[in-house]
Write an enzyme that holds these catalytic residues in place. Structure first.
Site, PDB file in Angstrom:
ATOM      1  N   THR A   1       4.229 -24.596  13.703  1.00  0.00           N
ATOM      2  CA  THR A   1       5.158 -23.563  13.208  1.00  0.00           C
ATOM      3  C   THR A   1       6.603 -23.877  13.579  1.00  0.00           C
ATOM      4  OG1 THR A   1       4.791 -22.234  15.203  1.00  0.00           O
ATOM      5  CG2 THR A   1       3.387 -21.765  13.292  1.00  0.00           C
TER       6      THR A   1
ATOM      7  N   HIS B   1      -8.473 -10.890   1.193  1.00  0.00           N
ATOM      8  CA  HIS B   1      -8.163 -12.022   0.311  1.00  0.00           C
ATOM      9  C   HIS B   1      -9.173 -12.187  -0.807  1.00  0.00           C
ATOM     10  CE1 HIS B   1      -5.457 -14.300   3.438  1.00  0.00           C
ATOM     11  NE2 HIS B   1      -5.006 -13.112   3.119  1.00  0.00           N
TER      12      HIS B   1
ATOM     13  N   TYR C   1      -0.747  -2.658  -6.285  1.00  0.00           N
ATOM     14  CA  TYR C   1      -1.178  -4.036  -6.502  1.00  0.00           C
ATOM     15  C   TYR C   1      -1.600  -4.279  -7.953  1.00  0.00           C
ATOM     16  CZ  TYR C   1      -1.519  -4.230  -1.359  1.00  0.00           C
ATOM     17  OH  TYR C   1      -1.270  -4.187  -0.013  1.00  0.00           O
TER      18      TYR C   1
ATOM     19  N   ARG D   1       0.837  -1.201   0.000  1.00  0.00           N
ATOM     20  CA  ARG D   1       0.000   0.000   0.000  1.00  0.00           C
ATOM     21  C   ARG D   1       0.871   1.249   0.000  1.00  0.00           C
ATOM     22  NH1 ARG D   1      -3.596  -0.428   5.103  1.00  0.00           N
ATOM     23  NH2 ARG D   1      -1.650  -1.320   5.873  1.00  0.00           N
TER      24      ARG D   1
ATOM     25  N   LEU E   1      -1.736 -10.689   2.408  1.00  0.00           N
ATOM     26  CA  LEU E   1      -2.537  -9.565   2.897  1.00  0.00           C
ATOM     27  C   LEU E   1      -3.411  -9.998   4.076  1.00  0.00           C
ATOM     28  CD1 LEU E   1      -3.739  -8.172  -0.559  1.00  0.00           C
ATOM     29  CD2 LEU E   1      -2.073  -7.089   0.980  1.00  0.00           C
TER      30      LEU E   1
ATOM     31  N   LYS F   1      -3.505 -18.420   4.680  1.00  0.00           N
ATOM     32  CA  LYS F   1      -4.801 -18.855   5.200  1.00  0.00           C
ATOM     33  C   LYS F   1      -5.445 -17.713   5.987  1.00  0.00           C
ATOM     34  CE  LYS F   1      -2.895 -18.978   9.289  1.00  0.00           C
ATOM     35  NZ  LYS F   1      -3.172 -17.844  10.190  1.00  0.00           N
TER      36      LYS F   1
END
Length: 341
Positions: free
Chosen positions: A264, A88, A67, A47, A83, A106
């Protein structure tokens, strides 16, 4: 609508553009794109142009003006979208319309109906569309499945899965309802996906609760109970107000399988599977893996076959349906985002 970009040689790397300069992109995904021989980083967009230039300088690629200009680049085959979740639907749709394959953080979108629409759009256009839910690509979980199928703990009766961490910074986007924030969409995806992995596709939501932060307007923690038609259950816990926890426990008729740091793990971590049978405990230690690199390889494979594998799309939609069901069972209305009609 643009045509799907054509690479000069089938074995050429997939050329990525990136929409957004999120922390997960900086720490894990972009470094993996640079390391993989089958992927190439072409450009990033943000942005704020200054942020895009800073990212581009760090990773040695071009900075797009915005974008839309990134999506118009003919040297971009695929787009990675980190994002906020609430953006999304719009930008996955724009990327597909521009003829780009899409790898998106996700959840794919914040609504089941939108997720189904995006999956169908990708299928009709012959484009690959994949959630960057990387833990599912780690060999650790395949090893656990092998143990289950080998009868290591008898018949699986219950999955108990949790993912939570301490409160976020006050300006974190996950506290913003207008950007699709909340613990369910962010942390809830992990234990939910683990439950489906081990209990299969027939899971239904029996009950759920979500704790709403009244000042921020988002859920900050929650839990859910799911069940299969034959009575096997999954208990899920997630949130932003906990000591760190990232695990699942599989409870069978003859023992338990315990996996910590399940979702993770760093690429250098050697994962451990703990097996418990009455008074006997033993551990299996596996080689380290980079689940982000594994996901990129899977995505490249999806692009190579020109489109989306059926099993992948079914799983994406099933996760989205269960997320919607958890929200309904918890009695929490979904926040309408600014761009939605």
């Amino acid at each position: 609508m643009s045509e799907v970009p054509q690479r000069a040689v089938v074995n050429d790397p997939i050329r990525f553009g990136v929409l957004g300069c999120a922390d997960i992109a900086r720490r894990r995904t972009l470094p993996a794109i640079l390391r993989e021989p089958t992927t190439e980083l072409v450009a990033v967009a943000a942005r704020e142009q200054a942020k895009a230039r800073a990212f581009a300088g760090q990773f040695g690629c071009a900075a797009a003006a915005d974008y839309r200009s990134l999506l118009s680049r003919p040297d971009v085959d695929a787009v990675y979208i980190p994002l906020p979740a609430g953006l999304h639907h719009e930008w996955v749709g724009r990327a597909l319309e521009a003829g780009k394959h899409v790898l998106v953080e996700k959840p794919l979108t914040t609504r089941y109906a939108h997720t189904v629409a995006m999956v169908e759009s990708a299928r009709s256009l012959g484009l690959a569309l994949m959630e960057n839910l990387t833990f599912l690509r780690h060999g650790l979980h395949s090893a656990v499945l092998d143990l289950l199928e080998g009868g290591e703990i008898g018949e699986l009766r219950e999955v108990n899965a949790a993912f939570g961490f301490p409160p976020l910074g006050p300006d974190d986007i996950r506290y913003r309802p207008d950007l699709g924030g909340g613990a369910l969409l962010d942390t809830g995806m992990y234990p939910l996906s683990a439950a489906r992995l081990f209990l299969g596709p027939e899971l239904e939501v029996v009950g759920a609760t979500l704790k709403l932060d009244p000042d921020r307007g988002v859920d900050v923690s929650g839990s859910a109970l799911l069940s299969t038609p034959d009575g096997r259950t999954a208990q899920l816990t997630f949130g932003f107000e906990h000591a760190y926890r990232s695990d699942y426990v599989l409870w069978g008729s003859e023992g338990r399988i315990v996996v910590e740091r399940a979702y993770t793990p760093p690429a250098t971590r050697r994962p451990v599977i703990r097996l418990e049978h009455e008074e006997v405990r033993r551990e299996l230690t596996l080689p380290p893996e980079d689940q982000f690199a594994n996901t990129l390889r899977a995505f490249v494979g999806a692009v190579a076959v020109v489109g989306q594998r059926a099993a992948e799309t079914v799983e994406i939609c099933a996760r989205a349906r269960l997320i919607d069901e958890i929200r309904v069972k918890a009695g929490q209305p979904r926040v309408r985002l600014p761009h939605e009609v």
